[in-house]
Motif scaffolding. Structure first.
Motif, PDB file in Angstrom:
ATOM      1  N   ASP B  65      65.845-127.610-108.194  1.00 26.33           N
ATOM      2  CA  ASP B  65      64.598-127.178-107.570  1.00 26.33           C
ATOM      3  C   ASP B  65      64.836-126.651-106.157  1.00 26.33           C
ATOM      4  O   ASP B  65      64.289-125.623-105.763  1.00 26.33           O
ATOM      5  N   SER B  66      65.668-127.348-105.412  1.00 24.54           N
ATOM      6  CA  SER B  66      65.975-126.924-104.044  1.00 24.54           C
ATOM      7  C   SER B  66      66.628-125.555-104.035  1.00 24.54           C
ATOM      8  O   SER B  66      66.288-124.688-103.222  1.00 24.54           O
ATOM      9  N   MET B  67      67.556-125.358-104.952  1.00 24.96           N
ATOM     10  CA  MET B  67      68.231-124.072-105.000  1.00 24.96           C
ATOM     11  C   MET B  67      67.263-122.961-105.356  1.00 24.96           C
ATOM     12  O   MET B  67      67.343-121.857-104.819  1.00 24.96           O
ATOM     13  N   ALA B  72      64.450-118.182-103.610  1.00 29.38           N
ATOM     14  CA  ALA B  72      63.211-117.420-103.448  1.00 29.38           C
ATOM     15  C   ALA B  72      62.962-117.066-101.986  1.00 29.38           C
ATOM     16  O   ALA B  72      62.590-115.939-101.650  1.00 29.38           O
ATOM     17  N   ALA B  73      63.190-118.028-101.110  1.00 30.40           N
ATOM     18  CA  ALA B  73      62.939-117.807 -99.689  1.00 30.40           C
ATOM     19  C   ALA B  73      63.877-116.759 -99.114  1.00 30.40           C
ATOM     20  O   ALA B  73      63.462-115.896 -98.322  1.00 30.40           O
ATOM     21  N   VAL B  74      65.144-116.831 -99.520  1.00 29.95           N
ATOM     22  CA  VAL B  74      66.112-115.862 -99.020  1.00 29.95           C
ATOM     23  C   VAL B  74      65.756-114.463 -99.519  1.00 29.95           C
ATOM     24  O   VAL B  74      65.831-113.484 -98.771  1.00 29.95           O
ATOM     25  N   ALA B  75      65.342-114.414-100.770  1.00 31.82           N
ATOM     26  CA  ALA B  75      64.947-113.109-101.326  1.00 31.82           C
ATOM     27  C   ALA B  75      63.761-112.559-100.558  1.00 31.82           C
ATOM     28  O   ALA B  75      63.703-111.369-100.228  1.00 31.82           O
ATOM     29  N   ALA B  76      62.826-113.439-100.255  1.00 31.26           N
ATOM     30  CA  ALA B  76      61.624-113.009 -99.540  1.00 31.26           C
ATOM     31  C   ALA B  76      61.929-112.513 -98.131  1.00 31.26           C
ATOM     32  O   ALA B  76      61.145-111.767 -97.536  1.00 31.26           O
ATOM     33  N   ALA B  77      63.065-112.936 -97.607  1.00 31.08           N
ATOM     34  CA  ALA B  77      63.419-112.524 -96.247  1.00 31.08           C
ATOM     35  C   ALA B  77      63.907-111.076 -96.199  1.00 31.08           C
ATOM     36  O   ALA B  77      64.033-110.482 -95.127  1.00 31.08           O
ATOM     37  N   GLU B  78      64.179-110.508 -97.384  1.00 30.00           N
ATOM     38  CA  GLU B  78      64.600-109.106 -97.488  1.00 30.00           C
ATOM     39  C   GLU B  78      65.657-108.733 -96.454  1.00 30.00           C
ATOM     40  O   GLU B  78      65.446-107.831 -95.628  1.00 30.00           O
ATOM     41  N   LEU B  79      66.760-109.427 -96.546  1.00 26.76           N
ATOM     42  CA  LEU B  79      67.803-109.238 -95.537  1.00 26.76           C
ATOM     43  C   LEU B  79      68.437-107.852 -95.563  1.00 26.76           C
ATOM     44  O   LEU B  79      69.160-107.480 -94.640  1.00 26.76           O
ATOM     45  N   ASP B  80      68.188-107.116 -96.650  1.00 18.05           N
ATOM     46  CA  ASP B  80      68.785-105.788 -96.729  1.00 18.05           C
ATOM     47  C   ASP B  80      67.935-104.736 -96.017  1.00 18.05           C
ATOM     48  O   ASP B  80      68.306-103.582 -95.925  1.00 18.05           O
ATOM     49  N   ARG B  81      66.810-105.163 -95.512  1.00 16.96           N
ATOM     50  CA  ARG B  81      65.925-104.228 -94.803  1.00 16.96           C
ATOM     51  C   ARG B  81      66.099-104.362 -93.294  1.00 16.96           C
ATOM     52  O   ARG B  81      66.319-105.445 -92.797  1.00 16.96           O
ATOM     53  N   ILE B  91      66.519-114.611 -91.184  1.00 14.43           N
ATOM     54  CA  ILE B  91      67.192-115.693 -91.920  1.00 14.43           C
ATOM     55  C   ILE B  91      67.143-116.992 -91.121  1.00 14.43           C
ATOM     56  O   ILE B  91      67.042-118.087 -91.686  1.00 14.43           O
ATOM     57  N   ILE B  92      67.167-116.872 -89.820  1.00 20.23           N
ATOM     58  CA  ILE B  92      67.023-118.074 -88.979  1.00 20.23           C
ATOM     59  C   ILE B  92      65.688-118.742 -89.283  1.00 20.23           C
ATOM     60  O   ILE B  92      65.614-119.951 -89.528  1.00 20.23           O
ATOM     61  N   HIS B  93      64.634-117.938 -89.282  1.00 22.19           N
ATOM     62  CA  HIS B  93      63.310-118.480 -89.590  1.00 22.19           C
ATOM     63  C   HIS B  93      63.271-119.099 -90.973  1.00 22.19           C
ATOM     64  O   HIS B  93      62.750-120.193 -91.177  1.00 22.19           O
ATOM     65  N   THR B  94      63.845-118.399 -91.914  1.00 20.44           N
ATOM     66  CA  THR B  94      63.839-118.886 -93.295  1.00 20.44           C
ATOM     67  C   THR B  94      64.519-120.243 -93.402  1.00 20.44           C
ATOM     68  O   THR B  94      63.959-121.184 -93.969  1.00 20.44           O
ATOM     69  N   TYR B  95      65.693-120.356 -92.870  1.00 18.06           N
ATOM     70  CA  TYR B  95      66.419-121.621 -92.904  1.00 18.06           C
ATOM     71  C   TYR B  95      65.618-122.709 -92.202  1.00 18.06           C
ATOM     72  O   TYR B  95      65.487-123.825 -92.697  1.00 18.06           O
ATOM     73  N   PHE B  96      65.105-122.358 -91.045  1.00 20.98           N
ATOM     74  CA  PHE B  96      64.400-123.355 -90.241  1.00 20.98           C
ATOM     75  C   PHE B  96      63.194-123.916 -90.986  1.00 20.98           C
ATOM     76  O   PHE B  96      62.943-125.123 -90.965  1.00 20.98           O
ATOM     77  N   VAL B 128      72.861-113.328 -97.743  1.00 17.46           N
ATOM     78  CA  VAL B 128      73.230-113.655 -96.363  1.00 17.46           C
ATOM     79  C   VAL B 128      74.600-113.064 -96.046  1.00 17.46           C
ATOM     80  O   VAL B 128      74.797-112.437 -94.995  1.00 17.46           O
ATOM     81  N   PHE B 129      75.534-113.248 -96.993  1.00 19.82           N
ATOM     82  CA  PHE B 129      76.865-112.679 -96.788  1.00 19.82           C
ATOM     83  C   PHE B 129      76.787-111.165 -96.646  1.00 19.82           C
ATOM     84  O   PHE B 129      77.476-110.570 -95.827  1.00 19.82           O
TER      85      PHE B 129
END
Lengths: 193, 193
Positions: B65-67, B72-81, B91-96, B128-129
């Motif tokens: 469940d955690s994964m 989902a959260a990482v995807a929502a952060a749209e790091l490629d944009r 990503i800082i916000h997401t992790y936090f 993230v990578f």
DNA sequence: GCACTTTGGGACACTCATGTCCCACAAATG
DNA sequence: CATTTGTGGGACATGAGTGTCCCAAAGTGC
């Protein structure tokens, strides 16, 4: 009479063996059983109970011993000498070399078993805080964040290096270099640019 | 079409309550007893056993469940944009925000209970990578250290903020600012100087 | 060598978390 | 309203870790 009663050489040797084994073991598995600790120390379980009648007493002794080791190491780093830059490098090395002790103290909130020693903890960190504060005054360390924050970050990044080393991802040397670089530069290529 | 067989609303609600309580509890006390988990979830111990017959199954479910939440959260952060700088802040916000989930996953090596999911972990970190690598190519992130190292540091410094917030030393806002500043600047006032 | 200390191991009681089973009661469903 | 579904609590067995006690053997110092 010396408050420290005499200890027949063998007793103090056994005590040290138990303490060392406990620190090494609890650093990675804080919930290790007493049987495991005794085994790792190469003594019988009853002998362990003879030195530390209850688990909590062993934990207490481990905490005390760890703090003593850490205090000595920090003192030996002579953080009040030289530039803040040199001090930073020295404290990084100090922390890095004391990884089991650090892990046992903070990694697992083991310190909480001896609330009475939390005060001594500040005293222990004092030289580090002094270094950080001096560095901030001299314009070396970032003064936009608190020295408590800097201290936490320092430990956290060193921990990353310890962890990476422990799992074989990096050599000790590479870890040490990465720690230093990251602490000095942050994640960015040209910080502040 | 959900291959997941029908689950009478109440069943899935109970399951969620247990999972949420378990994550929140295990984040700070990974050795919490099942009775405590049941209590925190507001269900009887026998009900908990009905959903997760063995402790390991509960742990497994918590990890899964955690994964899923993290993915989902990482995807929502749209790091490629956007720029790497913007990605880093996101990503800082997401992790936090996902602190309990992160704590339960990594803080206590709970992930080790499901070796089969370690692979999915890389997949999870992939965005993230990708961000880190892109940033390194563009000269934004430090290319002298590996992206794996940067990822570890990222998590470690965010953790410092979570920890400081948890113990009441800092407000969430202050922590977030310090995290960002430290990651971008390091400990120094004028890095690279 | 002799007295004293320290040790290891076994036997035991105790506590606590876990896991199983069962049954009465409440809630949802038709 | 009746049936099914879900729930809470109690009773019980089990296993692991802990702490206590005792005794024979090994080690230590004089």
């Amino acid at each position: 009479m010396p408050s420290t009663t005499r200890e027949s050489g063998s007793r103090s040797r056994t005590r040290r063996a138990i303490l060392d084994a406990a620190i090494a073991l609890l650093a990675t598995r804080p919930q290790a059983s007493l049987a495991e600790v005794a085994d790792a120390a190469g003594v019988g379980r009853s002998t362990l109970h003879r030195y530390f009648p209850e688990r909590t007493e062993l934990l207490s002794a481990v905490v005390e011993d760890s703090m003593a080791q850490l205090t000595a190491a920090v003192a030996a780093a002579e953080l009040d000498r030289g530039t803040p830059a040199q001090g930073l490098r020295r404290i990084i090395h100090t922390y890095f070399e004391l990884s089991p002790v650090l892990l046992v103290l903070f990694g697992e909130h083991l310190i909480d078993t001896r609330k009475d020693l939390v005060g001594d903890l500040d005293e222990l960190d004092a030289p580090v805080f002094a270094l950080l504060e001096r560095g901030q005054r001299e314009g070396y360390f970032d003064a936009e964040v608190s020295k408590e924050w800097l201290n936490r970050v320092l430990w956290a990044v060193v921990y990353v290096g310890i962890d990476a080393t422990a799992e074989g991802t990096m050599t000790r040397h590479a870890a040490l270099e990465s720690i230093t670089r990251t602490l000095e530069h942050g994640m960015l290529a040209r910080p502040g640019a």
